[in-house]
Design a protein around this motif. Structure first.
Motif, mmCIF file in Angstrom:
data_model
loop_
_atom_site.group_PDB
_atom_site.id
_atom_site.type_symbol
_atom_site.label_atom_id
_atom_site.label_comp_id
_atom_site.label_asym_id
_atom_site.label_seq_id
_atom_site.Cartn_x
_atom_site.Cartn_y
_atom_site.Cartn_z
ATOM 1 N N GLU A 158 -5.605 14.648 10.752
ATOM 2 C CA GLU A 158 -4.985 15.123 9.517
ATOM 3 C C GLU A 158 -3.495 15.349 9.741
ATOM 4 O O GLU A 158 -3.084 15.917 10.761
ATOM 5 N N GLY A 159 -2.691 14.861 8.803
ATOM 6 C CA GLY A 159 -1.247 15.030 8.897
ATOM 7 C C GLY A 159 -0.531 13.945 9.653
ATOM 8 O O GLY A 159 0.703 13.903 9.679
ATOM 9 N N ALA A 182 -3.192 18.259 4.975
ATOM 10 C CA ALA A 182 -2.868 17.024 4.246
ATOM 11 C C ALA A 182 -1.824 16.278 5.052
ATOM 12 O O ALA A 182 -1.391 16.737 6.117
ATOM 13 N N ASN A 183 -1.414 15.132 4.553
ATOM 14 C CA ASN A 183 -0.340 14.358 5.175
ATOM 15 C C ASN A 183 0.966 14.644 4.443
ATOM 16 O O ASN A 183 1.181 14.142 3.335
ATOM 17 N N PRO A 184 1.837 15.472 5.030
ATOM 18 C CA PRO A 184 3.090 15.812 4.349
ATOM 19 C C PRO A 184 4.124 14.708 4.458
ATOM 20 O O PRO A 184 4.146 13.950 5.433
ATOM 21 N N VAL A 198 0.861 -1.176 0.000
ATOM 22 C CA VAL A 198 0.000 0.000 0.000
ATOM 23 C C VAL A 198 0.899 1.228 0.000
ATOM 24 O O VAL A 198 1.770 1.370 0.868
ATOM 25 N N THR A 199 0.698 2.105 -0.985
ATOM 26 C CA THR A 199 1.547 3.277 -1.135
ATOM 27 C C THR A 199 0.725 4.546 -0.969
ATOM 28 O O THR A 199 -0.299 4.714 -1.627
ATOM 29 N N LEU A 200 1.179 5.421 -0.083
ATOM 30 C CA LEU A 200 0.541 6.721 0.118
ATOM 31 C C LEU A 200 1.380 7.792 -0.562
ATOM 32 O O LEU A 200 2.581 7.924 -0.295
ATOM 33 N N ALA A 201 0.746 8.561 -1.430
ATOM 34 C CA ALA A 201 1.433 9.677 -2.074
ATOM 35 C C ALA A 201 1.522 10.849 -1.093
ATOM 36 O O ALA A 201 0.675 11.005 -0.205
ATOM 37 N N GLU A 202 2.517 11.664 -1.251
ATOM 38 C CA GLU A 202 2.653 12.859 -0.413
ATOM 39 C C GLU A 202 1.503 13.823 -0.718
ATOM 40 O O GLU A 202 1.191 14.071 -1.876
ATOM 41 N N GLY A 203 0.883 14.344 0.328
ATOM 42 C CA GLY A 203 -0.170 15.331 0.134
ATOM 43 C C GLY A 203 -1.582 14.785 0.144
ATOM 44 O O GLY A 203 -2.538 15.553 -0.022
ATOM 45 N N VAL A 204 -1.759 13.473 0.330
ATOM 46 C CA VAL A 204 -3.125 12.935 0.431
ATOM 47 C C VAL A 204 -3.701 13.317 1.797
ATOM 48 O O VAL A 204 -2.967 13.535 2.763
ATOM 49 N N THR A 205 -5.015 13.395 1.877
ATOM 50 C CA THR A 205 -5.647 13.698 3.156
ATOM 51 C C THR A 205 -6.017 12.404 3.873
ATOM 52 O O THR A 205 -6.121 11.336 3.255
ATOM 53 N N SER A 206 -6.240 12.508 5.169
ATOM 54 C CA SER A 206 -6.594 11.319 5.948
ATOM 55 C C SER A 206 -7.934 10.751 5.499
ATOM 56 O O SER A 206 -8.129 9.527 5.496
#
Length: 384
Positions: free
Chosen positions: A198-199, A328-330, A167-175
Motif C-alpha cells: 500500500e502506498g 492509499a497511494n498518495p 493507464v491513469t491512476l487517481a490520487e488516493g486509490v488503494t493498491s
C-alpha cells in the motif's frame, strides 16, 4: 562555321545549366518554405502506405503545393522508405520538409485516437477520445465501465494500429483497487506476481502499448513512487516527527484521503504533525475506514460507533501515532505536503460546507466550527 556552332552549343549548355540551377534553388526553397495548409490536420498513415500515395493524399488535403517536389525531397533526403505508421498532427503552414520529417521520425502518434483506462477512487472508467487538430483538445467519443461489456464501437477503435493507450491512476486509490482494475484492462497481458505494498504506486498517467505486461506497468508505478518519495525526503523540513520515508508515506496517505483541495494539503499536514509532536491521537476517519475495508473498495456508509471504539492497528481514535502502513497511494503533492507542512498551531479541522475545512487552534474554536457544520448538514438534509 563549326567554331560558331560549337560556341552556340556551349552557350545553350551554360544557359541550360543556369536554368537547372535556378530550378533546383527554387525547388529547395519551395520544399522548405511555409506550406499551404490553412488549418491543422490529423494525418493518419496506415501500415503499408508508401510515400507516393501519401503525397497524393496530402495534395488532396491542401497540405502540399507540389507533388513532384515533395516526392523528390523525400527521395533526395533518403526518407522515402522510412515512412512510419501512426497518426501525426500537422500544423498550419508546415513545410513539405517538415511533413516528411514528422512522418518518418519516431513513429509515435501525436494525434488521433487515445484509449484512457482511468482508475479512480470510486470507480474505474474507460474513455475513448480523439484529438481535435484545430483546438488541440481531446474530444470524448466513448465512455464505459470496464466491468461491463465494451460497446461495439470500442472494438473498432481498439483494433486500429495507431491507437494509443494510457493507464491513469487517481490520487488516493488503494493498491487493491489498482490490481483489481488492471485485471480488467483487456489491452494488457500477463498476471501480477503479488499485491503491491500500500502506498507504493505513484498516481500518474502512464502510456502503454497494447499487449504490455501488467507486472511491467506496476513495476513502473513502483519505481516512480520510490523516486518521488526519495526526492521529497531529501528536501524535507527540519524537525519533523517522522523517522523514515516510510512514515512520511503513511502520513501523506492520510493527508491525501482527508482533503480533495490541493491548496489545503500543507494545512492538513500541519494538523497531524502538530498532533504527533504533542503526543495526541490523530483521530482521523480515513484510517478507521481502511481498518474496516482493508482498502478493498469504499465503505459506502458512515462509520459506526462500535468501529470507532474497537481497537485495531488503523483506529487512530484508539492507537497512538501513525497506523502501520499507508492507507492509499498518495500523489506527489500530498507527499511534499507531509514533508513540508505549513507552520501553524492548528490541531483541529472539520468540513466547512464548501469542499474545504475550517481549522482551529483550540477545542472551543473547533466546537464552534463543528456546530456550524452540523447546521449545514441539517439544512442539506431538509432540502433533499
Amino acid at each position: 562555321m563549326w567554331r560558331a556552332i560549337a560556341s552556340n552549343a556551349m552557350t545553350l549548355f551554360i544557359v541550360f545549366l543556369l536554368a537547372v540551377g535556378v530550378a533546383v534553388i527554387w525547388a529547395k526553397d519551395q520544399y522548405s518554405a511555409e506550406g499551404p495548409l490553412a488549418s491543422a490536420i490529423c494525418l493518419r498513415v496506415e501500415s503499408g502506405t508508401n510515400m507516393n500515395a501519401l503525397a497524393e493524399r496530402l495534395a488532396d488535403q491542401g497540405a502540399i503545393s507540389n507533388l513532384a517536389i515533395f516526392r523528390a525531397g523525400a527521395e533526395y533526403s533518403g526518407k522515402s522508405s522510412q515512412l512510419k505508421a501512426g497518426s501525426f498532427l500537422i500544423q498550419p503552414g508546415t513545410s513539405m520538409e517538415g511533413i516528411i520529417n514528422t512522418v518518418t521520425a519516431s513513429g509515435r502518434s501525436t494525434c488521433g485516437t487515445e484509449i484512457n483506462f482511468r482508475i479512480g477512487v470510486l470507480r474505474a472508467e474507460v474513455k475513448v477520445r480523439e484529438l481535435d487538430p484545430e483546438t488541440s483538445k481531446y474530444v470524448e467519443i466513448i465512455s464505459f465501465d470496464p466491468a461491463e461489456e465494451a460497446p461495439e464501437a470500442y472494438v473498432d477503435y481498439a483494433e486500429r494500429g495507431d491507437t494509443r493507450y494510457r493507464v491513469t491512476l487517481a490520487e488516493g486509490v488503494t493498491s487493491w483497487q489498482v490490481v483489481q482494475e488492471l485485471r480488467q484492462a483487456e489491452f494488457l497481458e500477463g498476471s501480477l506476481s503479488a499485491m503491491p505494498d500500500e502506498g507504493s504506486l505513484a498516481p500518474d498517467s502512464y502510456e502503454v502499448k497494447r499487449g504490455s505486461e501488467r507486472q511491467a506497468l506496476v513495476d513502473r508505478m513502483t519505481a516512480a513512487q520510490s523516486a518521488v518519495l526519495a526526492e521529497a525526503w531529501e528536501g524535507r523540513a527540519e524537525g519533523l516527527p517522522l523517522n523514515s520515508p516510510e512514515e512520511a508515506l503513511i502520513l501523506a496517505s492520510i493527508v491525501e484521503k482527508e482533503t480533495g483541495l490541493a491548496e489545503e494539503r500543507p494545512q492538513v499536514a500541519s494538523v497531524f504533525v502538530n498532533r504527533l509532536r504533542k503526543g495526541m491521537l490523530l483521530q482521523t476517519d480515513p484510517t478507521v475506514i481502511y481498518g474496516v475495508t482493508e482498502g478493498r473498495g469504499n465503505l459506502g456508509r458512515g462509520i459506526r460507533q462500535s468501529e470507532l471504539d474497537r481497537e485495531t492497528p488503523y483506529n487512530t481514535y484508539v492507537i497512538k501515532g501513525l497506523p502501520p502502513t499507508p492507507i492509499a497511494n498518495p500523489g506527489r503533492a500530498a507527499i511534499e505536503a507531509a514533508l513540508n507542512p505549513d507552520t501553524t498551531e492548528y490541531i483541529f479541522f472539520v468540513a466547512d460546507g464548501t469542499g474545504g475545512h475550517a481549522f482551529a487552534k483550540t477545542l472551543r474554536e473547533h466546537n464552534n466550527n463543528v456546530a456550524e457544520w452540523r447546521k449545514i448538514e441539517a439544512e442539506r438534509a431538509k432540502n433533499q
